[in-house]
Design an enzyme around this catalytic site. Structure first.
Site, short mmCIF file in Angstrom:
data_model
loop_
_atom_site.label_atom_id
_atom_site.label_comp_id
_atom_site.label_asym_id
_atom_site.label_seq_id
_atom_site.Cartn_x
_atom_site.Cartn_y
_atom_site.Cartn_z
N HIS A 1 0.84 -1.20 0.00
CA HIS A 1 0.00 0.00 0.00
C HIS A 1 0.88 1.25 0.00
O HIS A 1 0.84 2.04 0.94
CB HIS A 1 -0.92 0.00 1.22
CG HIS A 1 -1.84 -1.18 1.29
ND1 HIS A 1 -1.42 -2.45 1.65
CD2 HIS A 1 -3.17 -1.29 1.05
CE1 HIS A 1 -2.45 -3.27 1.63
NE2 HIS A 1 -3.52 -2.61 1.27
N HIS B 1 -14.77 -3.35 -0.22
CA HIS B 1 -14.56 -2.13 0.56
C HIS B 1 -14.15 -0.97 -0.34
O HIS B 1 -13.52 -1.16 -1.36
CB HIS B 1 -13.58 -2.30 1.72
CG HIS B 1 -12.16 -2.70 1.41
ND1 HIS B 1 -11.79 -3.81 0.70
CD2 HIS B 1 -10.99 -2.13 1.79
CE1 HIS B 1 -10.47 -3.91 0.65
NE2 HIS B 1 -9.95 -2.90 1.29
N GLU C 1 -8.76 -5.64 -4.77
CA GLU C 1 -7.74 -6.50 -4.14
C GLU C 1 -8.08 -7.99 -4.33
O GLU C 1 -7.19 -8.84 -4.29
CB GLU C 1 -7.64 -6.20 -2.64
CG GLU C 1 -7.00 -4.84 -2.34
CD GLU C 1 -6.89 -4.53 -0.85
OE1 GLU C 1 -6.13 -3.61 -0.51
OE2 GLU C 1 -7.58 -5.17 -0.02
C1 DHB Z 1 -8.67 -0.61 5.29
C2 DHB Z 1 -8.68 -1.75 4.48
C3 DHB Z 1 -7.61 -2.03 3.64
O1 DHB Z 1 -7.56 -3.10 2.78
C4 DHB Z 1 -6.51 -1.21 3.65
O2 DHB Z 1 -5.46 -1.57 2.89
C5 DHB Z 1 -6.48 -0.06 4.45
C6 DHB Z 1 -7.57 0.23 5.27
C7 DHB Z 1 -9.81 -0.31 6.20
O3 DHB Z 1 -10.82 -1.03 6.21
O4 DHB Z 1 -9.73 0.64 6.96
FE FE Z 2 -5.68 -3.12 1.45
#
Ligand code: DHB
Ligand code: FE
Length: 280
Positions: free
Chosen positions: A59, A193, A240
């Site tokens: 990330h 997400h 992802e």
């Molecule tokens: C969140 C989820 C992720 O996959 C990530 O890389 C960073 C944050 C989250 O849910 O806050």
């Molecule tokens: Fe992530």
């Protein structure tokens, strides 16, 4: 010869790592998440692999916008934990397997996949949170891990079709390694997400569960789903999930045995999904 014994699939939500590191795992909110991994921790202890091939995404910690490899294989002897802004997670360093990693790079590149070979790299929550979920909080991780980083952060991202085919090339590479190693392949990230914009907080249970069904029973069909469908249905970070297809492609073509399936909402901003599939 080395062989792939099982595939483990799991979300990597960073707040899960923070809950463990800050001693909050017994809080009711987090208990519901960790309960889904009780079987998994026991199973991993009883079925220890010699090596884990761990497909994950960085990330913008190891790789910035200055350099964005689509597929990067970690060939180093060890990998330090990245500082993601709150300091590196207090977890053990990751010990690699340079010989097997180099062999996989050789085989997969000769099979026409362009991998970036990374001899020095830090690993972030994308890799350490799955290890924590499956192993708890040990003084050292139970076996060497080969980090395999996929770009799903900066467009353009690889297609599910290419990810599945790459997994198959990884399977062939492992099967031609001249040492009787038991290798597990882990696919991580997801599920639905979206972290920003007007749709932040998006969760799509229907898409997530259909993805799990098809990952198990018809990965070929799932691999035909274009990236834009993931973004539309599962949110910008739902992309992802294509990484799970790499791990699935590395498993045998015969239908796998489903040892464990777990789905839970919420964990931070995401749905948590988790599967353990065994090769038959
Ligand atoms: C969140 C989820 C992720 O996959 C990530 O890389 C960073 C944050 C989250 O849910 O806050
Ligand atoms: Fe992530």
């Amino acid at each position: 010869m080395a062989r792939i014994t099982a595939g483990v699939y799991t979300s990597h939500v960073p707040a899960i790592g923070a809950a463990l590191d800050l001693g909050k795992s017994s809080e009711p909110y987090w208990q519901k998440v960790f309960a889904g991994y009780e079987f998994s921790k026991r199973w991993l202890r009883e079925n220890p692999p010699d090596v884990i091939f761990l497909v994950y995404n960085d990330h913008a910690n190891a790789f910035s916008l200055e350099m964005i490899p689509t597929f990067a294989i970690g060939t180093a002897a060890e990998f330090q934990i990245a500082d993601e802004g709150w300091g590196p997670r207090p977890v053990p360093k990751v010990v690699g397997h340079p010989e097997l990693a180099a062999h996989i790079a050789q085989s997969v590149i000769q099979d026409d996949f362009d991998l970036t070979i990374v001899n020095r790299m830090e690993v972030d929550h994308g890799l350490t949170v799955p290890l924590s979920l499956m192993c708890g909080q040990p003084a050292a991780w139970p076996c060497p891990v080969i980090p395999f980083a996929v770009n799903v952060v900066q467009y353009p991202v690889p297609s599910g079709r290419r990810c599945l085919a790459l997994g198959r090339a990884i399977r062939k590479a492992v099967a031609s390694y001249d040492e009787p190693l038991k290798v597990q392949v882990w696919g991580t990230g997801g599920m639905s997400h979206q972290l920003q914009g007007p749709r932040a907080g998006l969760i799509n249970r229907g898409f997530d569960n259909a993805f799990l069904d098809r990952l198990i029973a018809d990965p070929e069909a799932q691999a035909q789903v274009p990236h834009i469908d993931y973004v539309r249905e599962a949110g910008s970070e739902g992309i992802e999930l294509v990484m799970w297809l790499i791990a699935r492609g590395a498993m045998s073509d015969a239908p796998p045995r489903v040892l464990h399936r777990f789905y839970h909402v919420p964990a931070s901003n995401t749905a948590v999904g988790h599967l353990i599939l065994e090769n038959t």
